[in-house]
Design a protein around this motif. Sequence first.
Motif, PDB file in Angstrom:
ATOM      1  N   ILE A  19      13.852 -78.479 -73.876  1.00  0.00           N
ATOM      2  CA  ILE A  19      14.817 -79.552 -74.127  1.00  0.00           C
ATOM      3  C   ILE A  19      15.704 -79.586 -72.892  1.00  0.00           C
ATOM      4  CG2 ILE A  19      16.738 -80.357 -75.553  1.00  0.00           C
ATOM      5  CD1 ILE A  19      15.502 -78.740 -77.872  1.00  0.00           C
ATOM      6  N   LEU A  20      15.979 -80.791 -72.401  1.00  0.00           N
ATOM      7  CA  LEU A  20      16.803 -80.971 -71.209  1.00  0.00           C
ATOM      8  C   LEU A  20      17.900 -81.982 -71.511  1.00  0.00           C
ATOM      9  CD1 LEU A  20      17.594 -81.114 -68.161  1.00  0.00           C
ATOM     10  CD2 LEU A  20      15.675 -82.691 -67.863  1.00  0.00           C
ATOM     11  N   TYR A  21      19.140 -81.569 -71.302  1.00  0.00           N
ATOM     12  CA  TYR A  21      20.290 -82.475 -71.384  1.00  0.00           C
ATOM     13  C   TYR A  21      20.667 -82.838 -69.957  1.00  0.00           C
ATOM     14  CZ  TYR A  21      20.697 -80.793 -76.176  1.00  0.00           C
ATOM     15  OH  TYR A  21      20.441 -80.483 -77.482  1.00  0.00           O
ATOM     16  N   LEU A  22      20.838 -84.150 -69.692  1.00  0.00           N
ATOM     17  CA  LEU A  22      21.095 -84.616 -68.337  1.00  0.00           C
ATOM     18  C   LEU A  22      22.225 -85.641 -68.335  1.00  0.00           C
ATOM     19  CD1 LEU A  22      19.864 -84.301 -65.458  1.00  0.00           C
ATOM     20  CD2 LEU A  22      18.488 -86.310 -65.973  1.00  0.00           C
ATOM     21  N   THR A  23      23.238 -85.384 -67.506  1.00  0.00           N
ATOM     22  CA  THR A  23      24.356 -86.332 -67.363  1.00  0.00           C
ATOM     23  C   THR A  23      24.639 -86.556 -65.885  1.00  0.00           C
ATOM     24  OG1 THR A  23      26.014 -84.568 -67.415  1.00  0.00           O
ATOM     25  CG2 THR A  23      25.498 -85.602 -69.510  1.00  0.00           C
ATOM     26  N   SER A  24      25.278 -87.679 -65.605  1.00  0.00           N
ATOM     27  CA  SER A  24      25.641 -88.023 -64.235  1.00  0.00           C
ATOM     28  C   SER A  24      26.959 -87.354 -63.872  1.00  0.00           C
ATOM     29  CB  SER A  24      25.771 -89.541 -64.094  1.00  0.00           C
ATOM     30  OG  SER A  24      26.278 -89.865 -62.822  1.00  0.00           O
ATOM     31  N   LEU A  25      27.018 -86.769 -62.685  1.00  0.00           N
ATOM     32  CA  LEU A  25      28.276 -86.219 -62.179  1.00  0.00           C
ATOM     33  C   LEU A  25      29.092 -87.291 -61.467  1.00  0.00           C
ATOM     34  CD1 LEU A  25      27.056 -82.800 -60.737  1.00  0.00           C
ATOM     35  CD2 LEU A  25      28.434 -83.169 -62.787  1.00  0.00           C
ATOM     36  N   GLU A  26      28.442 -88.390 -61.113  1.00  0.00           N
ATOM     37  CA  GLU A  26      29.096 -89.457 -60.359  1.00  0.00           C
ATOM     38  C   GLU A  26      29.689 -90.536 -61.251  1.00  0.00           C
ATOM     39  OE1 GLU A  26      25.673 -90.457 -58.033  1.00  0.00           O
ATOM     40  OE2 GLU A  26      26.320 -89.183 -56.374  1.00  0.00           O
ATOM     41  N   ASP A  27      29.051 -90.812 -62.386  1.00  0.00           N
ATOM     42  CA  ASP A  27      29.495 -91.877 -63.285  1.00  0.00           C
ATOM     43  C   ASP A  27      29.572 -91.332 -64.702  1.00  0.00           C
ATOM     44  OD1 ASP A  27      29.971 -94.142 -64.783  1.00  0.00           O
ATOM     45  OD2 ASP A  27      28.232 -95.259 -64.043  1.00  0.00           O
ATOM     46  N   HIS A  28      30.779 -90.965 -65.121  1.00  0.00           N
ATOM     47  CA  HIS A  28      30.975 -90.342 -66.430  1.00  0.00           C
ATOM     48  C   HIS A  28      30.850 -91.325 -67.584  1.00  0.00           C
ATOM     49  CE1 HIS A  28      31.906 -86.540 -64.587  1.00  0.00           C
ATOM     50  NE2 HIS A  28      32.772 -87.141 -63.784  1.00  0.00           N
ATOM     51  N   THR A  29      30.696 -92.606 -67.289  1.00  0.00           N
ATOM     52  CA  THR A  29      30.500 -93.598 -68.352  1.00  0.00           C
ATOM     53  C   THR A  29      29.031 -93.693 -68.773  1.00  0.00           C
ATOM     54  OG1 THR A  29      30.174 -95.446 -66.811  1.00  0.00           O
ATOM     55  CG2 THR A  29      32.453 -94.961 -67.503  1.00  0.00           C
ATOM     56  N   GLN A  30      28.140 -93.157 -67.962  1.00  0.00           N
ATOM     57  CA  GLN A  30      26.720 -93.178 -68.318  1.00  0.00           C
ATOM     58  C   GLN A  30      26.462 -92.218 -69.472  1.00  0.00           C
ATOM     59  OE1 GLN A  30      24.056 -92.414 -65.074  1.00  0.00           O
ATOM     60  NE2 GLN A  30      24.679 -94.233 -63.932  1.00  0.00           N
ATOM     61  N   PRO A  31      25.618 -92.627 -70.412  1.00  0.00           N
ATOM     62  CA  PRO A  31      25.326 -91.751 -71.559  1.00  0.00           C
ATOM     63  C   PRO A  31      24.487 -90.543 -71.140  1.00  0.00           C
ATOM     64  CG  PRO A  31      23.945 -93.707 -71.617  1.00  0.00           C
ATOM     65  CD  PRO A  31      24.911 -93.893 -70.479  1.00  0.00           C
ATOM     66  N   MET A  32      24.574 -89.514 -71.940  1.00  0.00           N
ATOM     67  CA  MET A  32      23.759 -88.320 -71.722  1.00  0.00           C
ATOM     68  C   MET A  32      22.343 -88.616 -72.201  1.00  0.00           C
ATOM     69  SD  MET A  32      24.076 -84.510 -73.380  1.00  0.00           S
ATOM     70  CE  MET A  32      25.611 -84.167 -72.559  1.00  0.00           C
ATOM     71  N   LYS A  33      21.350 -88.167 -71.424  1.00  0.00           N
ATOM     72  CA  LYS A  33      19.957 -88.289 -71.833  1.00  0.00           C
ATOM     73  C   LYS A  33      19.451 -86.926 -72.286  1.00  0.00           C
ATOM     74  CE  LYS A  33      18.587 -92.222 -69.070  1.00  0.00           C
ATOM     75  NZ  LYS A  33      17.621 -92.751 -68.098  1.00  0.00           N
ATOM     76  N   VAL A  34      18.625 -86.960 -73.308  1.00  0.00           N
ATOM     77  CA  VAL A  34      18.021 -85.732 -73.829  1.00  0.00           C
ATOM     78  C   VAL A  34      16.506 -85.896 -73.749  1.00  0.00           C
ATOM     79  CG1 VAL A  34      17.820 -84.159 -75.787  1.00  0.00           C
ATOM     80  CG2 VAL A  34      19.961 -85.426 -75.409  1.00  0.00           C
ATOM     81  N   PHE A  35      15.882 -84.997 -72.991  1.00  0.00           N
ATOM     82  CA  PHE A  35      14.435 -85.010 -72.822  1.00  0.00           C
ATOM     83  C   PHE A  35      13.840 -83.860 -73.625  1.00  0.00           C
ATOM     84  CE2 PHE A  35      16.237 -86.897 -69.072  1.00  0.00           C
ATOM     85  CZ  PHE A  35      15.366 -87.921 -68.720  1.00  0.00           C
ATOM     86  N   ASN A  36      12.722 -84.125 -74.261  1.00  0.00           N
ATOM     87  CA  ASN A  36      11.991 -83.103 -74.988  1.00  0.00           C
ATOM     88  C   ASN A  36      10.560 -83.146 -74.493  1.00  0.00           C
ATOM     89  OD1 ASN A  36      10.175 -82.178 -77.219  1.00  0.00           O
ATOM     90  ND2 ASN A  36      12.141 -81.662 -78.120  1.00  0.00           N
TER      91      ASN A  36
END
Length: 156
Positions: A110-127
């Motif tokens: 499972i991978l949680y991925l967020t942008s460090l540059e744009d905090h308004t972007q939603p978090m993506k979760v990959f499985n």
Amino acid sequence: MLRTLFICSLAIVLGGCQISQKDRSVTLCEDVLMKYPQHRDKGPVRDYQALFTEDATFSVPKLNISLQGSDAIANRVRSALITKKSIHMITSMNITPSSKNSLTAQSHFILYLTSLEDHTQPMKVFNGRYEDQLVIKSGQCYIQRRNVLIDRVDTL
């Protein structure tokens, strides 16, 4: 009779050494696969790169990613650490010896991925799954080929 007993004893000892060597290879590779998320998420990049053979391949077909060589793999991670925060978790792994110095592995992640540059972007979760070809060289396990299969992507 004594000769037969000696041959049987020798066969048991040699067989035990072979099993022990297989167990050692699996243990070495388990360690590498467990270090992968740590080094991928936080670095240092040199430790991440050291998990791969120099001629390693890394592919993520669903994202059209295909990398050749540990330098290319390390460079992608180097740039990703600047722009993205990731949290990888291995949920299970199965490592199988395939020949003397080669093993195959399948690990679910499972991978949680967020942008460090744009905090308004939603978090993506990959499985998905890592399908690996592993090699033992000089008593160390390395990833020679990693194919990343993404089964599901969600947005939080």
